[in-house]
Design a protein around this motif. Structure first.
Motif, PDB file in Angstrom:
ATOM      1  N   ARG A   6       0.864  -1.182   0.000  1.00 12.85           N
ATOM      2  CA  ARG A   6       0.000   0.000   0.000  1.00 12.85           C
ATOM      3  C   ARG A   6       0.897   1.228   0.000  1.00 12.85           C
ATOM      4  NH1 ARG A   6      -5.291  -1.617   1.730  1.00 12.85           N
ATOM      5  NH2 ARG A   6      -5.213  -3.738   2.516  1.00 12.85           N
ATOM      6  N   HIS A   7       0.421   2.277  -0.682  1.00 12.17           N
ATOM      7  CA  HIS A   7       1.206   3.509  -0.768  1.00 12.17           C
ATOM      8  C   HIS A   7       0.247   4.678  -0.953  1.00 12.17           C
ATOM      9  CE1 HIS A   7       4.758   5.948  -1.743  1.00 12.17           C
ATOM     10  NE2 HIS A   7       4.029   6.477  -2.708  1.00 12.17           N
ATOM     11  N   LYS A   8       0.265   5.622  -0.016  1.00  9.27           N
ATOM     12  CA  LYS A   8      -0.544   6.843  -0.097  1.00  9.27           C
ATOM     13  C   LYS A   8      -2.010   6.567  -0.432  1.00  9.27           C
ATOM     14  CE  LYS A   8       3.242   9.930  -1.188  1.00  9.27           C
ATOM     15  NZ  LYS A   8       3.761  10.972  -2.074  1.00  9.27           N
ATOM     16  N   GLY A   9      -2.569   5.566   0.228  1.00 10.31           N
ATOM     17  CA  GLY A   9      -3.972   5.239   0.030  1.00 10.31           C
ATOM     18  C   GLY A   9      -4.257   4.333  -1.158  1.00 10.31           C
ATOM     19  N   HIS A  28      -2.500  -4.686 -10.211  1.00  9.74           N
ATOM     20  CA  HIS A  28      -3.704  -3.866 -10.179  1.00  9.74           C
ATOM     21  C   HIS A  28      -3.518  -2.805  -9.096  1.00  9.74           C
ATOM     22  CE1 HIS A  28      -6.174  -6.713 -12.552  1.00  9.74           C
ATOM     23  NE2 HIS A  28      -5.354  -7.609 -12.023  1.00  9.74           N
ATOM     24  N   VAL A  29      -4.103  -1.637  -9.305  1.00  8.55           N
ATOM     25  CA  VAL A  29      -4.031  -0.551  -8.327  1.00  8.55           C
ATOM     26  C   VAL A  29      -5.444  -0.040  -8.099  1.00  8.55           C
ATOM     27  CG1 VAL A  29      -3.011   1.667  -7.745  1.00  8.55           C
ATOM     28  CG2 VAL A  29      -1.757   0.097  -9.233  1.00  8.55           C
ATOM     29  N   LEU A  30      -5.804   0.143  -6.827  1.00  6.52           N
ATOM     30  CA  LEU A  30      -7.153   0.575  -6.469  1.00  6.52           C
ATOM     31  C   LEU A  30      -7.083   1.659  -5.399  1.00  6.52           C
ATOM     32  CD1 LEU A  30     -10.268  -0.078  -6.698  1.00  6.52           C
ATOM     33  CD2 LEU A  30      -9.896  -1.643  -4.790  1.00  6.52           C
ATOM     34  N   ARG A  31      -7.909   2.680  -5.566  1.00  7.36           N
ATOM     35  CA  ARG A  31      -8.099   3.690  -4.524  1.00  7.36           C
ATOM     36  C   ARG A  31      -9.445   4.349  -4.756  1.00  7.36           C
ATOM     37  NH1 ARG A  31      -4.377   8.942  -3.645  1.00  7.36           N
ATOM     38  NH2 ARG A  31      -5.579   9.635  -5.420  1.00  7.36           N
ATOM     39  N   ASP A  32     -10.244   4.422  -3.710  1.00  6.81           N
ATOM     40  CA  ASP A  32     -11.541   5.098  -3.752  1.00  6.81           C
ATOM     41  C   ASP A  32     -12.429   4.595  -4.886  1.00  6.81           C
ATOM     42  OD1 ASP A  32     -10.667   6.635  -1.593  1.00  6.81           O
ATOM     43  OD2 ASP A  32      -9.886   8.216  -2.899  1.00  6.81           O
ATOM     44  N   GLY A  33     -12.411   3.293  -5.140  1.00  6.27           N
ATOM     45  CA  GLY A  33     -13.260   2.705  -6.162  1.00  6.27           C
ATOM     46  C   GLY A  33     -12.777   2.892  -7.591  1.00  6.27           C
ATOM     47  N   VAL A  34     -11.627   3.517  -7.771  1.00  7.98           N
ATOM     48  CA  VAL A  34     -11.033   3.721  -9.096  1.00  7.98           C
ATOM     49  C   VAL A  34      -9.884   2.724  -9.225  1.00  7.98           C
ATOM     50  CG1 VAL A  34      -9.848   5.365 -10.603  1.00  7.98           C
ATOM     51  CG2 VAL A  34     -11.658   6.151  -9.062  1.00  7.98           C
ATOM     52  N   ASP A  35      -9.784   2.087 -10.399  1.00  5.92           N
ATOM     53  CA  ASP A  35      -8.727   1.096 -10.527  1.00  5.92           C
ATOM     54  C   ASP A  35      -8.042   1.160 -11.888  1.00  5.92           C
ATOM     55  OD1 ASP A  35      -9.917  -1.831 -11.942  1.00  5.92           O
ATOM     56  OD2 ASP A  35     -11.238  -0.146 -11.536  1.00  5.92           O
ATOM     57  N   ALA A  36      -6.864   0.556 -11.913  1.00  2.83           N
ATOM     58  CA  ALA A  36      -6.067   0.457 -13.136  1.00  2.83           C
ATOM     59  C   ALA A  36      -5.245  -0.819 -13.043  1.00  2.83           C
ATOM     60  CB  ALA A  36      -5.151   1.664 -13.294  1.00  2.83           C
ATOM     61  N   LYS A  37      -4.752  -1.237 -14.196  1.00  5.59           N
ATOM     62  CA  LYS A  37      -3.912  -2.432 -14.284  1.00  5.59           C
ATOM     63  C   LYS A  37      -2.683  -2.066 -15.103  1.00  5.59           C
ATOM     64  CE  LYS A  37      -4.183  -6.973 -16.538  1.00  5.59           C
ATOM     65  NZ  LYS A  37      -5.157  -7.866 -17.199  1.00  5.59           N
ATOM     66  N   PHE A  38      -1.526  -2.516 -14.642  1.00  4.81           N
ATOM     67  CA  PHE A  38      -0.264  -2.211 -15.308  1.00  4.81           C
ATOM     68  C   PHE A  38       0.471  -3.500 -15.640  1.00  4.81           C
ATOM     69  CE2 PHE A  38      -1.277   1.460 -12.819  1.00  4.81           C
ATOM     70  CZ  PHE A  38      -0.787   2.552 -13.517  1.00  4.81           C
ATOM     71  N   TRP A  39       0.908  -3.627 -16.906  1.00  4.71           N
ATOM     72  CA  TRP A  39       1.827  -4.700 -17.268  1.00  4.71           C
ATOM     73  C   TRP A  39       3.197  -4.333 -16.718  1.00  4.71           C
ATOM     74  CZ3 TRP A  39      -0.944  -8.552 -18.501  1.00  4.71           C
ATOM     75  CH2 TRP A  39      -2.054  -8.438 -19.338  1.00  4.71           C
ATOM     76  N   LEU A  40       3.986  -5.330 -16.339  1.00  3.83           N
ATOM     77  CA  LEU A  40       5.301  -5.082 -15.750  1.00  3.83           C
ATOM     78  C   LEU A  40       6.447  -5.165 -16.745  1.00  3.83           C
ATOM     79  CD1 LEU A  40       4.907  -7.079 -12.427  1.00  3.83           C
ATOM     80  CD2 LEU A  40       4.595  -4.622 -12.804  1.00  3.83           C
ATOM     81  N   TRP A  41       6.296  -5.952 -17.812  1.00  6.24           N
ATOM     82  CA  TRP A  41       7.383  -6.191 -18.752  1.00  6.24           C
ATOM     83  C   TRP A  41       6.874  -6.121 -20.175  1.00  6.24           C
ATOM     84  CZ3 TRP A  41      11.833  -6.065 -16.331  1.00  6.24           C
ATOM     85  CH2 TRP A  41      11.892  -6.471 -15.005  1.00  6.24           C
ATOM     86  N   VAL A  46       0.267   0.967 -18.862  1.00  2.11           N
ATOM     87  CA  VAL A  46      -1.110   0.830 -18.424  1.00  2.11           C
ATOM     88  C   VAL A  46      -1.824  -0.172 -19.324  1.00  2.11           C
ATOM     89  CG1 VAL A  46      -3.305   2.042 -18.075  1.00  2.11           C
ATOM     90  CG2 VAL A  46      -1.143   3.203 -17.568  1.00  2.11           C
ATOM     91  N   ALA A  47      -2.425  -1.194 -18.725  1.00  2.00           N
ATOM     92  CA  ALA A  47      -3.227  -2.171 -19.466  1.00  2.00           C
ATOM     93  C   ALA A  47      -4.669  -1.684 -19.559  1.00  2.00           C
ATOM     94  CB  ALA A  47      -3.167  -3.532 -18.790  1.00  2.00           C
ATOM     95  N   TYR A  48      -5.175  -1.111 -18.470  1.00  2.00           N
ATOM     96  CA  TYR A  48      -6.467  -0.435 -18.496  1.00  2.00           C
ATOM     97  C   TYR A  48      -6.524   0.568 -17.354  1.00  2.00           C
ATOM     98  CZ  TYR A  48      -8.462  -3.200 -14.638  1.00  2.00           C
ATOM     99  OH  TYR A  48      -8.711  -3.764 -13.418  1.00  2.00           O
ATOM    100  N   ASN A  49      -7.420   1.515 -17.504  1.00  2.00           N
ATOM    101  CA  ASN A  49      -7.595   2.565 -16.511  1.00  2.00           C
ATOM    102  C   ASN A  49      -9.076   2.878 -16.414  1.00  2.00           C
ATOM    103  OD1 ASN A  49      -7.252   4.829 -14.799  1.00  2.00           O
ATOM    104  ND2 ASN A  49      -7.134   6.177 -16.572  1.00  2.00           N
ATOM    105  N   SER A  53      -6.444   9.990 -13.278  1.00  2.95           N
ATOM    106  CA  SER A  53      -5.975  11.044 -14.174  1.00  2.95           C
ATOM    107  C   SER A  53      -4.642  10.648 -14.793  1.00  2.95           C
ATOM    108  CB  SER A  53      -5.795  12.351 -13.396  1.00  2.95           C
ATOM    109  OG  SER A  53      -4.699  12.248 -12.499  1.00  2.95           O
ATOM    110  N   ALA A  54      -4.269  11.318 -15.867  1.00  3.21           N
ATOM    111  CA  ALA A  54      -2.984  11.061 -16.521  1.00  3.21           C
ATOM    112  C   ALA A  54      -1.833  11.299 -15.544  1.00  3.21           C
ATOM    113  CB  ALA A  54      -2.833  11.923 -17.763  1.00  3.21           C
ATOM    114  N   LYS A  55      -1.946  12.327 -14.735  1.00  2.00           N
ATOM    115  CA  LYS A  55      -0.901  12.626 -13.747  1.00  2.00           C
ATOM    116  C   LYS A  55      -0.762  11.480 -12.746  1.00  2.00           C
ATOM    117  CE  LYS A  55       0.426  15.799 -10.118  1.00  2.00           C
ATOM    118  NZ  LYS A  55      -0.008  16.796  -9.168  1.00  2.00           N
TER     119      LYS A  55
END
Length: 83
Positions: A6-9, A28-41, A46-49, A53-55
């Motif tokens: 976990r990091h900053k919520g 996968h990353v989740l915070r406040d009901g918003v999620d995204a998935k990142f490929w590592l290699w 970003v696999a999906y968002n 935000s872009a930032k």
């Protein structure tokens, strides 16, 4: 769903069932009901968002790049894989 860290919520995790055949390593990353998935290699991308935000995606990508080996170690330990 194993939480890797976990990091900053944000919760960084993967699902215990990641497909059959299993998808390539990702996080996968989740915070406040918003999620995204990142490929590592071969690069962290970003696999999906679903609402970050872009930032925020750029910040998450950097966090993941900095912890990519730890994420991979956790993935391999959980799924019993070695790469």
């Amino acid at each position: 769903m194993p939480v890797v860290f976990r990091h900053k919520g944000f919760r960084f995790f993967f699902y215990s069932n990641e497909g059959d055949p299993r998808e390539p390593p990702h996080i996968h990353v989740l915070r406040d009901g918003v999620d995204a998935k990142f490929w590592l290699w071969p690069e962290v991308v970003v696999a999906y968002n679903d609402g970050f935000s872009a930032k925020t995606l750029r910040e998450l990508s950097e966090i993941i790049k900095n912890r990519r080996q730890m994420i991979m170690d956790t993935w391999n330990e959980f799924f019993g894989e070695s790469h």
